[in-house]
Every structure is written in C-alpha cells, then in structure tokens.
Scaffold this active site. Structure first.
Site, mmCIF file in Angstrom:
data_model
loop_
_atom_site.group_PDB
_atom_site.id
_atom_site.type_symbol
_atom_site.label_atom_id
_atom_site.label_comp_id
_atom_site.label_asym_id
_atom_site.label_seq_id
_atom_site.Cartn_x
_atom_site.Cartn_y
_atom_site.Cartn_z
ATOM 1 N N ARG A 1 -5.366 6.706 -4.544
ATOM 2 C CA ARG A 1 -4.343 6.434 -5.579
ATOM 3 C C ARG A 1 -4.992 5.980 -6.885
ATOM 4 O O ARG A 1 -5.908 5.174 -6.913
ATOM 5 C CB ARG A 1 -3.390 5.345 -5.102
ATOM 6 C CG ARG A 1 -2.444 4.903 -6.206
ATOM 7 C CD ARG A 1 -1.313 4.064 -5.704
ATOM 8 N NE ARG A 1 -1.759 2.914 -4.941
ATOM 9 C CZ ARG A 1 -0.941 2.149 -4.232
ATOM 10 N NH1 ARG A 1 0.334 2.430 -4.172
ATOM 11 N NH2 ARG A 1 -1.410 1.111 -3.572
ATOM 12 N N ARG B 1 10.653 -8.201 2.441
ATOM 13 C CA ARG B 1 9.447 -7.919 3.201
ATOM 14 C C ARG B 1 9.323 -8.834 4.415
ATOM 15 O O ARG B 1 8.359 -8.729 5.170
ATOM 16 C CB ARG B 1 8.259 -8.176 2.293
ATOM 17 C CG ARG B 1 7.478 -6.933 1.954
ATOM 18 C CD ARG B 1 6.337 -7.412 1.108
ATOM 19 N NE ARG B 1 5.284 -6.473 1.014
ATOM 20 C CZ ARG B 1 5.189 -5.577 0.046
ATOM 21 N NH1 ARG B 1 6.132 -5.453 -0.857
ATOM 22 N NH2 ARG B 1 4.134 -4.802 -0.009
HETATM 23 P P1 AP5 Z 1 3.440 -3.640 -3.461
HETATM 24 O O1 AP5 Z 1 3.115 -3.371 -4.855
HETATM 25 O O2 AP5 Z 1 4.860 -3.597 -3.035
HETATM 26 O O3 AP5 Z 1 2.545 -2.718 -2.561
HETATM 27 P P2 AP5 Z 1 2.735 -2.066 -1.100
HETATM 28 O O4 AP5 Z 1 3.970 -2.350 -0.358
HETATM 29 O O5 AP5 Z 1 1.471 -2.402 -0.405
HETATM 30 O O6 AP5 Z 1 2.929 -0.593 -1.369
HETATM 31 P P3 AP5 Z 1 2.143 0.315 -2.359
HETATM 32 O O7 AP5 Z 1 2.607 0.081 -3.748
HETATM 33 O O8 AP5 Z 1 0.670 0.196 -2.084
HETATM 34 O O9 AP5 Z 1 2.566 1.746 -1.814
HETATM 35 P P4 AP5 Z 1 3.835 2.635 -2.128
HETATM 36 O O10 AP5 Z 1 4.648 2.732 -0.875
HETATM 37 O O11 AP5 Z 1 4.532 2.212 -3.385
HETATM 38 O O12 AP5 Z 1 3.116 4.047 -2.322
HETATM 39 P P5 AP5 Z 1 2.929 4.965 -3.629
HETATM 40 O O13 AP5 Z 1 4.217 5.605 -3.982
HETATM 41 O O14 AP5 Z 1 2.167 4.258 -4.681
HETATM 42 O O15 AP5 Z 1 2.906 -5.106 -3.069
HETATM 43 C C1 AP5 Z 1 1.599 -5.527 -3.408
HETATM 44 C C2 AP5 Z 1 1.423 -6.995 -3.043
HETATM 45 O O16 AP5 Z 1 2.361 -7.812 -3.784
HETATM 46 C C3 AP5 Z 1 1.698 -7.361 -1.574
HETATM 47 O O17 AP5 Z 1 0.561 -7.147 -0.765
HETATM 48 C C4 AP5 Z 1 2.101 -8.849 -1.696
HETATM 49 O O18 AP5 Z 1 0.959 -9.660 -1.823
HETATM 50 C C5 AP5 Z 1 2.870 -8.888 -3.004
HETATM 51 N N1 AP5 Z 1 4.320 -8.690 -2.802
HETATM 52 C C6 AP5 Z 1 5.080 -7.655 -3.294
HETATM 53 N N2 AP5 Z 1 6.361 -7.774 -2.889
HETATM 54 C C7 AP5 Z 1 6.421 -8.901 -2.125
HETATM 55 C C8 AP5 Z 1 7.458 -9.542 -1.407
HETATM 56 N N3 AP5 Z 1 8.707 -9.038 -1.383
HETATM 57 N N4 AP5 Z 1 7.165 -10.686 -0.732
HETATM 58 C C9 AP5 Z 1 5.936 -11.199 -0.758
HETATM 59 N N5 AP5 Z 1 4.891 -10.635 -1.405
HETATM 60 C C10 AP5 Z 1 5.127 -9.495 -2.082
HETATM 61 O O19 AP5 Z 1 1.992 6.134 -3.002
HETATM 62 C C11 AP5 Z 1 0.656 5.882 -2.603
HETATM 63 C C12 AP5 Z 1 -0.241 7.079 -2.964
HETATM 64 O O20 AP5 Z 1 0.153 8.194 -2.192
HETATM 65 C C13 AP5 Z 1 -0.149 7.521 -4.433
HETATM 66 O O21 AP5 Z 1 -1.425 7.943 -4.845
HETATM 67 C C14 AP5 Z 1 0.822 8.697 -4.400
HETATM 68 O O22 AP5 Z 1 0.561 9.630 -5.452
HETATM 69 C C15 AP5 Z 1 0.558 9.288 -3.027
HETATM 70 N N6 AP5 Z 1 1.754 9.857 -2.383
HETATM 71 C C16 AP5 Z 1 3.006 9.290 -2.353
HETATM 72 N N7 AP5 Z 1 3.846 10.062 -1.658
HETATM 73 C C17 AP5 Z 1 3.123 11.143 -1.235
HETATM 74 C C18 AP5 Z 1 3.426 12.312 -0.456
HETATM 75 N N8 AP5 Z 1 4.662 12.537 0.042
HETATM 76 N N9 AP5 Z 1 2.435 13.186 -0.210
HETATM 77 C C19 AP5 Z 1 1.188 12.986 -0.693
HETATM 78 N N10 AP5 Z 1 0.819 11.911 -1.449
HETATM 79 C C20 AP5 Z 1 1.779 10.997 -1.707
HETATM 80 MG MG MG Z 2 4.304 0.620 -4.743
#
Ligand code: AP5
Ligand code: MG
Length: 207
Positions: free
Chosen positions: A122, A88
C-alpha cells in the site's frame, strides 16, 4: 444510511468507503484518518494516540468514543454517515448504540495472507488516496500529484500486532452485529470493482 464497515487491517475498508461515500454523498468517518491527522498536526490527542498506533495497539476506548460522538453530532452526519474503523471493540459498539442507530454493518471478509500482501504494497497520498504497487507503478498521486508514502504502522512487526489485536478485540463484532440482525458479509478478496458492486447491491436492497 448509517453504516459501519468491519474488516481486518488491509481488508479494503478505506478503499471501498471512499467510493461508497462518493456515490451516496455521506461523510466518510475513519477514526484511523482522524488520529493520523492529529499526529500530523501535533495535537495532545495525536501525541497520546501515536504511542498506541506505532505499536499496533488500539487507542483507549474512551478517547475514540468521545471523538466519534462529537463527530456524529455535526450537521453533515444527520442524514447518514459511514464509519470506517469504528467500532473496534464491543465496548465501542455498545457506546455507539447509545448515540446512533446503525442501519447496516458491512463486513469485508478476507484472509490473513492476502491482507499482509495488501498492506505491504500500500502507498498513500496525503490527499487520502490509496494505491497498491501491484497496479500502480508511479510514486506520485494520480489525483493531486503529491509524493506517495508508506504508513508508519505498515511495517511487518506492527502489521502482525494489528492482526492479533483485530482477531482478539474486533472480530467479535461480527457476531455482535449479526445478533442485531444488521450484518452483511461481503467477499473482500474479489477485485475492487466487484467488491463495490456487492456493497451497492446490499445497500440498495436495504435502504
Ligand atoms: P486504521 O487506519 O483504521 O487501519 P486498519 O483497520 O488497520 O485498516 P487499514 O487502513 O490498514 O486497511 P483498510 O481496510 O482501510 O484497507 P485499504 O482500503 O487501505 O487504524 C490504524 C490504527 O489507528 C489502529 O491500529 C489503532 O491504533 C488506531 N485506531 C483506529 N481506529 C480505532 C478505534 N476505533 N479504536 C481504537 N484505536 C483505533 O486497502 C489496503 C491496500 O489494499 C491498499 O493498497 C489498496 O489499494 C489495496 N486493496 C484494497 N482493496 C483491494 C482489492 N479488492 N483488491 C486488491 N487490492 C485492494
Ligand atoms: Mg483504512
């Protein structure tokens, strides 16, 4: 295949990673999931991470790098893995290059308004399944029957902070992996199955 999934919060990394790992039988390593599991289990790592996650900030590089290095050394990762949410920062990507050879970085491209809507709607299950209120009307998981919940960092202010952090610290990785010659862009705004088909096509062509 040794994969990295890039994309803004809510881009669909977790959703697609689950399907890809099932299809190719490789471990799904989500640093977000590992950190949240530590918070739930009340570990020292979880206590440290919570302060950052609740503010939408990144957990320090050295903490996350150590965590991933240890995980990738396990037996199930030797024939492939998918990293979701790591690296990241450029620092994390450089460290990763020292202990793994990534074969493809998939960037799920979306726009900001879309991800705000996706995150707001979500709903999660503790088994790992993720749903969206626009297409799933129930409040219990279709797979295991547990009650669904909203992630603590999915509140509006925290989402704003997460997007700012993404733009400042994570988006530069797109150029980083492009310069390495292994970046593949996927239109993450499409319907879920279309996104998956595009990813499968790329992986089949490149592995
Ligand atoms: P993390 O858990 O990685 O969260 P994020 O990157 O913010 O991403 P999300 O999990 O929110 O989204 P996603 O892309 O997985 O989407 P999803 O598939 O769920 O990180 C959280 C925290 O942890 C960070 O802020 C940080 O503090 C820490 N952290 C983690 N890794 C780190 C690192 N490497 N370094 C430092 N800190 C770190 O989809 C979202 C929604 O949309 C769902 O409801 C889904 O059903 C819907 N959806 C998905 N695709 C579609 C589509 N094509 N059409 C319609 N709806 C859809
Ligand atoms: Mg995720």
């Amino acid at each position: 295949m040794y994969l990295v999934f890039l994309g803004a919060p809510g881009a669909g990394k977790g959703t697609q990673a689950t399907k890809v790992c099932e299809k190719y039988n490789i471990p799904h390593i989500s640093t977000g999931d590992i950190l949240r599991a530590n918070i739930k289990a009340g570990t020292a790592l979880g206590a440290e991470a919570k302060g950052y996650i609740d503010k939408g900030l990144l957990v320090p590089d050295e903490v996350v790098i150590g965590l991933v290095k240890q995980r990738l050394a396990e037996a199930d990762c030797q024939k492939g893995f998918l990293l979701d949410g790591f690296p990241r920062t450029i620092e994390q990507a450089k460290a990763l290059n020292d202990f793994a050879k990534i074969t493809c970085a998939i960037n799920l491209a979306v726009d900001e308004k879309l991800v705000v809507d996706r995150i707001a709607g979500r709903r999660m299950c503790k088994c790992g399944e993720s749903y969206h209120v626009s297409w799933y009307g129930k409040d219990v998981c279709a797979k295991c029957g547990e009650k669904l919940y909203q992630r603590d960092d999915d509140k509006e202010d925290t989402v704003k902070a997460r997007l700012e952090v993404y733009n400042a610290q994570t988006a530069p990785l797109i150029e980083y992996y492009s310069n390495m010659g292994i970046l593949k862009d996927v239109d993450g705004t499409q319907e879920m199955n279309k996104v998956f088909d595009d990813i499968v096509r790329i992986l089949n062509d490149n592995h």
